[in-house]
Structures are given as structure tokens and as C-alpha cells.
Enzyme design. Structure first.
Site, PDB file in Angstrom:
ATOM      1  N   SER A 241      72.647  54.159 -21.737  1.00 44.89           N
ATOM      2  CA  SER A 241      72.651  53.001 -20.714  1.00 44.89           C
ATOM      3  C   SER A 241      70.988  52.462 -21.095  1.00 44.89           C
ATOM      4  O   SER A 241      70.751  51.355 -20.767  1.00 44.89           O
ATOM      5  CB  SER A 241      73.214  52.853 -19.876  1.00 44.89           C
TER       6      SER A 241
ATOM      7  N   SER B  56      72.814  59.007 -21.074  1.00 42.43           N
ATOM      8  CA  SER B  56      72.062  57.771 -20.972  1.00 42.43           C
ATOM      9  C   SER B  56      70.246  57.667 -21.179  1.00 42.43           C
ATOM     10  O   SER B  56      70.050  56.703 -21.783  1.00 42.43           O
ATOM     11  CB  SER B  56      72.104  57.048 -19.794  1.00 42.43           C
TER      12      SER B  56
ATOM     13  N   LYS C 186      63.390  51.481 -15.981  1.00 43.77           N
ATOM     14  CA  LYS C 186      64.696  50.960 -16.090  1.00 43.77           C
ATOM     15  C   LYS C 186      65.021  50.013 -14.859  1.00 43.77           C
ATOM     16  O   LYS C 186      64.823  50.590 -13.578  1.00 43.77           O
ATOM     17  CB  LYS C 186      65.823  52.091 -16.472  1.00 43.77           C
TER      18      LYS C 186
END
Lengths: 515, 490
Positions: A152, A176, A77
Site C-alpha cells: 500500500s 506494504s 505516507k
């Protein structure tokens, strides 16, 4: 090959039935084929990934010792710092930011001989539940490209669902990792706060943020967590306790497993198809010998309110450093100075003394414009919320009050875990929604975190595993549904065992969308 | 002035602690490196970096707080103080807000010149925080450019906040002098004001004896005080200014907020600082990146028992042990610990504390000042100086000649015997001295008559003559023998 689990692929790699170059190439090909539609990745560097894969293959061929991930590609990420590689946090503010250092988890992945295949898309600074808040582009859900992948860590989940990587690293501040795992039909674990070092994770809300593994199966997540977890002297909040060998204990069966169903999780707002799938999953556990008990987390109803005080408060502070002075985005200075001069001139012409007195200095204007232009609307909204909640005269009413409720939420969990081993329920109240469906309604978006935020507030571990698909009657195409299991602090080994137990009895985790 | 008033002063002192590395990272704290060479992702606030507390800095803070008689709570934590400034790269400073590492202490101050009675100055709190970087305003190129040096960012600071217990500029100065001295003795800071290791802000107002009781003027925080001299001047200026403003406007502490003013030493005035800088809301909250610090009672006791002897204790011990004046003990202690040790060695070896004190506070200090050298660079060892003091104390050599010997010892780096022989100084045999005196008395009937007539000072002329016949003749001895001889004369 791409449909196989990471654990399975590793077995082939270790006996040289498969090379890391071949495997990496296969994923790069998949990315090339499908990422134009999925848009999971922000940056991919095929040459660097292949060079790294070759280096690992050579070492293995020479009989040198191999790290635990022995040539498996891992997606990261884009909120985790990678030395010499852009780390944007999905923000215009850090569009060209290249960290001079590796995050501890990145260092550990490299030491474990992972091939870093690319950086995945996310909501700006991890604020959001749909990856629509990325400053660059929206990631789509591989199951239905008109829908969001969750967030997210939307890119991190979508790349797994689209078989563009076997392993993926996400971060979870309020859900997330778990919510996008649920939306994309993959396994995602949020470890206990302190289990994984945060050093090099660009902070959103420091007391809630936690890095965790995302993969096709609980077994793969266990493999990855073994590499990520462990005390780090560079992170004062990382726990100084030994890391179990999660992969070793994974297949041990449970005797007399006690599960808790939270009454409050089955109230209004829960989609009927999601509820049905979760209830079905509970039956699976019962058929495997578990007993199920209704429990109550009475303060969980304050979870969202508490979270949306604490997280923005910390975020308002953590994001203060993006001011255009030292690194990252800076407003066009020439233009800014010209504007300021023009304003001064016009105020002077009007002899507006008060206006002149209140006119920004060049420095203040630099801050204002840089931050106004560099941050997206959701980030600004949270900075404003947090700044307000920490202001003199309000901190007692909001921030300190929220900390008190946070302790009550933790006490609820402590009491519940006296009675049950795990708490199970839905990960998200609904299946993946349409792109744009909630972007005009921040409150509706915040309610996505309803079942997940309390684990972050309490600092406990939680996992989301696939437990069904919608029929497609209302959603058009079948969409994944996630089951959340929450465990006591630092009980990840048993949590992963419970997830693996479910996955041995079901095949939801093997389902992949038709790209 | 129709009304009398009292000056009320409280001081905030920021001290850089002498650690090798910074408070939350491992960068060097060395002063004077090329800009931005002593930085890392942590102290420049790179995204994702995290602070880790430096235990040594905490220990130095603890040591100081204990020496300041502070209470040490078992639990303390770190807070973020938030404001925007280019030399503060994180947008907040890690400091301590509501639960500082120490509180409620005191420092005793006294004045050897007795301008005020000895008193205790309360210490409200002493807490740790990280330093900011430096903004270097470069206006040379006409562009008013500002450059940022982050070498200092993250250097550990101890902020010591006194109670408003000082009542004169002199008390403020003595407090600062004593505090600085204590910090030096503790070895926690080099206290170099030029390099910013010690910085002072003053909170000041006056209490006016008004017609119907005491009136307090609004409190002013004075910044930009770069020396103790500045502090004294700024306080004196502020007292007068506040009185004048009160006379003119009648403003009191009740109807006017605290104001921040900067001292302009060249102009000799304080000037108000920008309003925006005054009305800051720092939005303090506990830093979630750091864990609270627990200090067990046992650790406090361990630090306490390991403390060095502090200046006040040394002063009273020197006075008691060596019988020296409080003025002398003050001078000796002010010079620092090596100087105290040097004095004590001279005193012990010579067996005469008072004379030892005279020699070190006058002759030795004169050399250090004249030559601008430190005690470490001073050429004589304590035993060498003790030897000379012993000769003086034993009457082996008289004082003016002893000073010649001392200067020779220093100049030529040799001990007393060598210096004396080089200067041709030897003790004159008593029979020889007696003979010289007899001859002088016989040769000077006029002087003898004067002395007999009661003009004792007439003997002085004989002393000079004796010196001519033998430069080593001790004038005191010559005086004594001649007086005896004259007395015996009919």
C-alpha cells in the site's frame, strides 16, 4: 544532485556546501515536473517546506545544534498523523480530516530536523498491494507508468524512484513497505513489531502494522530508522529496549554469514525472471563469503489464509470508529432523513407492519449510509470478512484458529533462525503488473503478499533491496526486482549490515528510471 | 396465589474508580466539567491514537477484588466489546471478556434486624473496563436533538458481578448497602449514584413450587435502576409480573431467552427494551493495542496486607471491645470511617463504650441530620463529647440536663464546663440537698402518707418542688434521699 543518496546529501548539508532550502527546492521542482504523471503525493505544501528548510539553515548558520537529519526532506505516507495537516489514509472517509496531534514518528522527524515535504498516496487504509485502492487517484510506477508502484505504500516508493524525495516513511502490515520497494527499485525496511512507535499511525491491523524507513540505500534506511526507532510510552506495544546506532555498525563485514533459502518460496507462481534475479543475488552473497542452506517454513503455506483472517478481523474493529458521528465523512443528513421518511410513508401505505418494524432508525441509517459512501470496495470487503470471522459461533473457528497458526509460523522462524542468520528470497512473486490487471480479482491481489505476510505474522524484521531488472522482453520496459531478507526480531542492525554488504557489491540500488 | 415461589436475584454493579485520570489516557475524571473539555485524541478515539493502561486504576480494582475475597489470576488481558453508539467513539469498549482480573469471591451480608440469616453472596467476577460518554437528549427545540459529552468516556469502571444468591428484595438491598460501604471504606470510589459513580443492573427470575417440582421463569435483566430503592421496587414488581406471565403463558427458562427490561420508577413498572438492543453480538476479541497484565503473587499479598479494616471486621470489633449491640455497631459503621474513629475516641476517653455509643448514635446523629452537616462540620471534638459522657457516667450530671448541656455545647461551640456554668449547672452540695429534702418531707405530709401506703410514684411531686428550690438538684438523688427520710419516719 537528486540522484545522490541521503547520507551523501547530509554530508554536504552539514558542511554547508548545500543548503536545505536549495535541496528542498530541487525536490519541489522535481515534484512539479513529474508528479503530474507519477502522482505519488496527495498533499505538498511548498511554502511550509521551504520555510522549515530556511529555519533549519538559519539554525545551522548560527552554529546551533542540529538533529540527525539536518535539513533532509522526508515524505510521509498519508496514514501517519501530522498535526494541522490533512491525513486522509487515501480514503473519502477522512478526505478532510486534520489531526490535532503529531504521530510519535512525526514528532521524532521534526526533532531530528527533517523537512516534511509531503504526504504520499496509498491504498485506502493501507489495504491493497497496488495503490489502486486510493480513493483519490492511482499512483503510477515511475519505471513504467502503465504499471502499479505496488502498495500500500505505493506513493512512498514511487516518490523515491522518481527522485522526488531522498527519504520516505512507509507502513507495512503484510508487505506494504517491501513490495512497493521491490516494484519501484528502492530499499524498504519493515522493522520488528514494537521497534517503532505506532502512536499516530492510523490503524489497519494493530498487531501487524509497523512503520518503517524507505530510501535509495540500506545506509539511508539505517539513518532514518535511527530517528524513527525507540520506546514510546504512548504505545504499549512498543519495545522498551535500546536503539542501536545503525549507521555506526553498517560497514562492519560479516564472518561466516549463513543464509537460508526457503524451499516454499521457489514453488509455482514465481516469475522466472524474478527467480533468476534472486538466484543471482544469492551468488553475490556467496561470492562475498556467505554459505547458503535450504530451509523450510512448513506453515508458511498458511500465511495468506492466516493473514486474511487476522488482518480483516482487527480492521473491522479499528475502522468501526468511522461512523460519521464525531469526525470525517458524514452522509447528507437532509437527504438521508427525506429518504427515510419516504420509505416509512410507502410502508405505511402498504400497511407493511414487518417492514415498518425493521425500518432503520435515523441513527442506524446515518451509520449505514456514511459507511457505504465513505469506504471503497476493498475496505468494505475486509470489514465484512473480519466482522464475519469475529462473529459469535465463528470466532473459535476463524480468529482463534488463525492465532494458533500464527504461533506456529513464528515457531517455524525461530527454528530456522537456529540454523541461519538471515532468510533470503523474492519479495514479490512477480514484477510490477499493469494497472487494472488484478483489480477485478481480489484473490490474485492477495497472493502478492505471499512472501511478505509471514514476517508480519511472526513480528520479525524484513527488508527489500533492488537485485535486478527484468529484461523487458515480456514486460516492455525493464522493471525492478526485489530481494527480501528477513532477520530475527530486533536484529535490524545486522539486517541493514547484510543489505549494505550486498549494495557495496552491486549497483542495482543506483538504477533510476527514465522519467 | 396458589403456588409459592422463591425470588432469585443476581446483581451487576458498575463502580467508577476514583482515579485522577482516565483508564487509558491522562484526561481528568472530574465530574461536572463543561461538555467535552476533559478529552484527548485517545479517549475520543481519534485515528491513530493508542491506549496506555493507568496502573492506579488497576491497583484500585485489585484492592477491591481482594477485599471481595476474589482469586486474582496472574495473567489478565483486555478485550474489545464492539457495538455502535454515538457516545462510544471508537465503536468498541475496552473491557475484559474471558480472562477477567478477578473471579470467585464473596461478600458476607447480615441484617441487624434479623430478617434473614447472615450469608455469603458469591462474586462471579470483577473486571475493569472503560466508561462510555453521555448522550444528552435535548428535545426542547422540538427537533429531538442529541448531544454527546465525552468527558466521561474512558473513566475506569469496575464491574462486579454477583452470583444469583439473593433470595429477597431485602437481601439485594443489604448486599448493595454492604458493597457500597466496603467500596467507601476502601476509598476506591465515591459511590455517588446521582453522578453515576455506582450503577446497578439486576438479573432476576423466580423459582415456582409447581405441582411436579420447581419451575424457573425466564431470566430478566432489569436496567435503569437509579437508587437502591428502585432496585427493591423493581425486583418486587418483576417477581409478581413473572409469576403472572407464567400463569398466563406457562413460559419457563427452558423455552424463552433472557430479556432486557427497563425500570420506570414513576410508573412503577418494567418495560421491554428494543429487540435490536437485546440481540447484540459484541464480537469480543483481545485488544491488540494493549499488553496483558501480569500480577505476581507477591503483589497480591502486598495489596492484601495493606488493606484497611473492612466494615464487617470493624462491626465485630466494636461489639467486642465496647460491649455495644450489633444494631449500634451497624449504625456506627454505616456512617463511615471518620465516624467510627470519632466514636472510638469518645468511648476510650469517657471509659464507657455503651454510653458513648448512645450519645453518638442518638444525639450526635440527630444534630448531623437536623442541620444536614457532615461529621467534619460538627462543632464538638471527640474529647469534648467524651468529657460530657464521662460526667454523665460518673453521675455528675443527670441525663436531661446533660442533653441541655450538649445542645448548648453544639450551639455555642464550647466545652461541657463552659456550657454548664452558662446554664448555671453545678453539682449541689450533699448537705444542701439533704436540707432541701428534709424541708420537703416536712412540708408535705399527704405525700409522705401516700408513699408510706405504698404509692411510690407520689414522690414525683417532690422532685418538681426540689427543682424549683435548686434547678441543679439531681432528681434521682432527691428521690433516693426523700425515700430514705420517709422510711425512717415513724
Amino acid at each position: 544532485m537528486l540522484a545522490r543518496s541521503a547520507t551523501d546529501l547530509l554530508r554536504d548539508l552539514s558542511v554547508r556546501k548545500l543548503s536545505s532550502v536549495e535541496l528542498t527546492q530541487a525536490y519541489l521542482d522535481q515534484i512539479k515536473l513529474y508528479d503530474g504523471q507519477v502522482k505519488a503525493f496527495l498533499h505538498v505544501d511548498p511554502a511550509a517546506a521551504l520555510a522549515r528548510a530556511k529555519e533549519i539553515d538559519d539554525r545551522r548558520a548560527a552554529g546551533k545544534p542540529m538533529g540527525k537529519l539536518g535539513g533532509l526532506p522526508v515524505a510521509i505516507k498519508d496514514v501517519i498523523c501530522t498535526k494541522g495537516q490533512k491525513t486522509t489514509c487515501g480514503s473519502k472517509m477522512l478526505e478532510n480530516f486534520v489531526p490535532p496531534y503529531d504521530a510519535t514518528v512525526v514528532k521524532r522527524l521534526k526533532e531530528a530536523d527533517a523537512v516534511l515535504i509531503g504526504k504520499t498516496n496509498m491504498d485506502e487504509f493501507a489495504m491493497g498491494g497496488s495503490t489502486e485502492n486510493s480513493a483519490f487517484f492511482k499512483t503510477t510506477n515511475p519505471w513504467d507508468k502503465s504499471r502499479v508502484p505496488g502498495g500500500s505504500s505505493g506513493g512512498a516508493a514511487a516518490c523515491l524512484a522518481a527522485s522526488m524525495a531522498p527519504l520516505s516513511i512507509g507502513t507495512d502490515t503484510g508487505g506494504s513497505i517491501r513490495q512497493p520497494a521491490a516494484f519501484c527499485g528502492v530499499t524498504g525496511l519493515k522493522p520488528t513489531y514494537g521497534r517503532v512507535s505506532r502512536y499516530g499511525l492510523v490503524a489497519f491491523a494493530s498487531s501487524l502494522d509497523q512503520i518503517g524507513p524507505m530510501a535509495a540505500t540500506a545506509e539511508d534506511a539505517a539513518l532514518l530508522l535511527e530517528v524513527l526507532a525507540g520506546h514510546d510510552p504512548l504505545d504499549s506495544t512498543s519495545a522498551n529496549i535500546p536503539t542501536p546506532e545503525y549507521t555506526k555498525s553498517l560497514s562492519q563485514p560479516f564472518q561466516g554469514l549463513k543464509l537460508g533459502l526457503v524451499k516454499e518460496h521457489f514453488g509455482p507462481g514465481l516469475d522466472p525472471e524474478v527467480e533468476a534475479a534472486v538466484r543471482e543475488a544469492v551468488k553475490v552473497y556467496q561470492s562475498l563469503g556467505a554459505t547458503v542452506k535450504d530451509i523450510s517454513l512448513p506453515h508458511s503455506k498458511y500465511g495468506i489464509a492466516t493473514y486474511y483472517i487476522i488482518a480483516p478481523s482487527e480492521a473491522s474493529s479499528n475502522l468501526a470508529r468511522y461512523d460519521g458521528v464525531h469526525y470525517g465523512y458524514r452522509t447528507d443528513e437532509k437527504q438521508m432523513l427525506a429518504e427515510l421518511a419516504a420509505e416509512r410513508k410507502s410502508l405505511e401505505a402498504k400497511q407493511d407492519e414487518k417492514g415498518l418494524k425493521n425500518l432503520d432508525t435515523a441513527l442506524i441509517r446515518l451509520y449505514r449510509k456514511t459507511r457505504a459512501e465513505g469506504f471503497g470496495p476493498e475496505v468494505k470487503r475486509r470489514i465484512m470478512l473480519g466482522t464475519y470471522a469475529l462473529s459469535a459461533g465463528y470466532a473459535d473457528k476463524y480468529y482463534l484458529q488463525a492465532l494458533k497458526v500464527r504461533r506456529l509460523i513464528r515457531s517455524d522462524y525461530d527454528a530456522a533462525f537456529q540454523e541461519v542468520d538471515f532468510i533470503i528470497g523474492p519479495t514479490a512473486p512477480n514484477p510490477p503488473f499493469k494497472i487494472g490487471e488484478k483489480s477485478g480479482d481480489p484473490l490474485a491481489m492477495y497472493l502478492e503478499d505471499l512472501y511478505t505476510v509471514t514476517a508480519n505474522l511472526a513480528g520479525i524484521a524484513g527488508i527489500s533491496i533492488p537485485c535486478g531488472l527484468t529484461s523487458g522482453k515480456t514486460t516492455g520496459s525493464p522493471l525492478p526486482i526485489g530481494l527480501q531478507i528477513q532477520a530475527r526480531p530486533f536484529d535490524e542492525d545486522r539486517l541493514l549490515r547484510a543489505a549494505a554488504m550486498f549494495q557495496r557489491g552491486t549497483d542495482w540500488h543506483t538504477k533510476r528510471p527514465n522519467l | 396465589m396458589p403456588h409459592s415461589y422463591d425470588l432469585i436475584v443476581g446483581l451487576e454493579v458498575h463502580v467508577q474508580l476514583q482515579t485522577k485520570s482516565k483508564l487509558f489516557c491522562r484526561c481528568s475524571t472530574k465530574f461536572g466539567g463543561p461538555p467535552n473539555t476533559q478529552t484527548c485524541p485517545v479517549c475520543i478515539g481519534m485515528p491513530g491514537s493508542l491506549p496506555v493502561m493507568n496502573r492506579e486504576a488497576f491497583r484500585l480494582g485489585l484492592k477491591t477484588a481482594i477485599a471481595l475475597n476474589c482469586e486474582i489470576p496472574q495473567f489478565t488481558k483486555w478485550d474489545r466489546k464492539q457495538y455502535y453508539y454515538p457516545d462510544l467513539p471508537k465503536g468498541y469498549q475496552i473491557s475484559q471478556y474471558d480472562l477477567p482480573m478477578s473471579q470467585n469471591g464473596w461478600l458476607e451480608i447480615s441484617d441487624p434486624k434479623k430478617e434473614f440469616a447472615a450469608k455469603r453472596i458469591g462474586i462471579i467476577r470483577a473486571h475493569l473496563e472503560e466508561d462510555a460518554g453521555k448522550s444528552l437528549h435535548d428535545e426542547e427545540h422540538g427537533k429531538a436533538d442529541t448531544r454527546i459529552d465525552l468527558n466521561r468516556t474512558g473513566t475506569p469502571l469496575l464491574e462486579i458481578v454477583s452470583a444469583p444468591d439473593m433470595r429477597s428484595t431485602k437481601e439485594a438491598r443489604v448486599y448493595l448497602t454492604q458493597l457500597r460501604l466496603m467500596l467507601l471504606y476502601l476509598g476506591v470510589s465515591d459511590c455517588n449514584m446521582q453522578e453515576g459513580s455506582l450503577r446497578v443492573d439486576a438479573n432476576v427470575n423466580i423459582h415456582i413450587q409447581g405441582p411436579s417440582g420447581k419451575i424457573a421463569t425466564p431470566i430478566v435483566e432489569v436496567k435503569n435502576l437509579n437508587s437502591f430503592r428502585h432496585v427493591e421496587r423493581a425486583l418486587a414488581y418483576e417477581a409478581k409480573r413473572q409469576y403472572d406471565v407464567w400463569e398466563e403463558t406457562g413460559r419457563t427458562i427452558k423455552d424463552y431467552p433472557k430479556q432486557t427490561r427497563g425500570w420506570d420508577d414513576a410508573a412503577g413498572t418494567t418495560l421491554p427494551q428494543r429487540e435490536k438492543e437485546e440481540s447484540a453480538d459484541y464480537r469480543y476479541f483481545p485488544d491488540p493495542d494493549l499488553v496483558p497484565v501480569i500480577t505476581p503473587k507477591a503483589e497480591v499479598e502486598e495489596v492484601r496486607s495493606g488493606l484497611v479494616e473492612l466494615p464487617a471486621a470493624i462491626r465485630s470489633r466494636l461489639e467486642k471491645t465496647y460491649g455495644i449491640s450489633d444494631y449500634d455497631s451497624d449504625v456506627i459503621v454505616l456512617q463511615g470511617l471518620p465516624f467510627v474513629a470519632y466514636f472510638e475516641e469518645v468511648a476510650k476517653l469517657s471509659g464507657d463504650g455503651k454510653k458513648a455509643s448512645n450519645w453518638v448514635t442518638q444525639e450526635l446523629l440527630r444534630i448531623l441530620n437536623d442541620q444536614s452537616i457532615t461529621l467534619e462540620q460538627f462543632p464538638l471534638t471527640a474529647p469534648q463529647l467524651a468529657n460530657l459522657v464521662k460526667l454523665v457516667a460518673g453521675g455528675e450530671i443527670e441525663i436531661t440536663r446533660a442533653k441541655e448541656v450538649f445542645n448548648d455545647m453544639v450551639a455555642n461551640r464550647r466545652d461541657a464546663a463552659a456550657a454548664m456554668s452558662a446554664l448555671g449547672i453545678a453539682k449541689v452540695d450533699s448537705s444542701e440537698l439533704e436540707n432541701i429534702c428534709k424541708e420537703l418531707v416536712a412540708a408535705n405530709p399527704k405525700i409522705v402518707a401516700d408513699v408510706k401506703a405504698g404509692k411510690q410514684q407520689a414522690i414525683g411531686a417532690l422532685l418538681g418542688q426540689a427543682k424549683k428550690r435548686n434547678p441543679n438538684a439531681n432528681p434521682n438523688e432527691v428521690r433516693r434521699i426523700c425515700l430514705e427520710l420517709i422510711a425512717k419516719m415513724p
